[in-house]
Design an enzyme around this catalytic site. Structure first.
Site, PDB file in Angstrom:
ATOM      1  N   HIS A 186      55.270  44.729  46.365  1.00  0.00           N
ATOM      2  CA  HIS A 186      55.187  47.078  46.400  1.00  0.00           C
ATOM      3  C   HIS A 186      55.102  47.280  48.036  1.00  0.00           C
ATOM      4  CE1 HIS A 186      54.908  51.167  44.972  1.00  0.00           C
ATOM      5  NE2 HIS A 186      55.815  50.465  43.319  1.00  0.00           N
ATOM      6  N   ASP A 190      59.474  49.663  46.700  1.00  0.00           N
ATOM      7  CA  ASP A 190      59.089  50.535  45.777  1.00  0.00           C
ATOM      8  C   ASP A 190      59.688  50.165  44.779  1.00  0.00           C
ATOM      9  OD1 ASP A 190      61.286  51.822  45.798  1.00  0.00           O
ATOM     10  OD2 ASP A 190      59.624  53.073  47.327  1.00  0.00           O
TER      11      ASP A 190
END
Length: 213
Positions: A186, A190
């Site tokens: 992440h 994302d």
């Protein structure tokens, strides 16, 4: 985090059959495999969503131009992930030959060390592992640092799915399907970028003529 998607392989299987029928294959050459086509689709998806072809470098994110894919080959305790270089720009046959050569190295003489072969100890920009041969439907692969993504492919199986043919009277149809799961770091990729990448991958798999462009 992890994202999964179901893929229809009907068109991809047809393309594979068509490509292999045009090549003069000997008894030892299996031609272009489904895995080769899926690897090419992953490389094409990186071209569509280049932000996924990146690494976390502590103070910055490095985005790569070349798509170098670590493809897991072998079985049991003899699993290796040699790098298939520049998968985005090279043709399917060249990629297939590289994977076949890597498999030969892994299945070579007992006691030999494949990690001494060029490419076997290198880290690419992305990793792909196919666990379908073990009957696994889906898996969440561990990301190999400093890569940002890893893709796991499940078993190929016939499933009954809704029929999208408007001219057919049948509500359902049988389709060759597979589940793919993308693991993402992440810090680099994302949720939106990961979803875009999987969507692009699905598009290339289900419209495989794009892999020839």
């Amino acid at each position: 985090y992890y994202l999964s998607i179901d893929l229809s392989l009907d068109s991809l299987m047809e393309l594979r059959s068509s490509l292999n029928s045009t090549m003069k294959l000997d008894e030892t050459d299996g031609g272009i495999s489904v895995n080769d086509l899926l690897m090419k689709a992953a490389a094409a998806a990186m071209k569509t969503v280049p932000a996924a072809n990146a690494s976390w470098m502590e103070n910055f994110i490095r985005v790569y131009d070349s798509v170098d894919i670590n493809v897991v080959v072998g079985n049991g305790s003899s699993l290796y992930a040699p790098v298939i270089r520049d998968a985005g720009r090279r043709g399917l046959k060249a990629l297939s030959d590289d994977v076949a050569a890597a498999t030969v190295v892994v299945e070579g003489e007992e006691g030999s060390d494949p990690t001494t072969v060029p490419g076997f100890g290198d880290v690419g920009t992305f990793t792909m592992v196919n666990l379908g041969m073990f009957g696994v439907k889906s898996a969440a692969p561990i990301i190999r640092e400093p890569q940002a993504c890893a893709l796991a492919l499940g078993v190929i199986e016939n499933r009954i799915v809704p029929n999208d043919d408007a001219e057919s009277e049948e509500i359902y149809k049988e389709s060759v399907m597979m589940t793919a799961t993308l693991s993402c770091d992440h810090r680099v990729v994302d949720g939106a970028v990961g979803a875009q990448w999987l969507s692009a991958f699905k598009n290339h798999v289900e419209n495989p003529v794009t892999l020839l462009l």
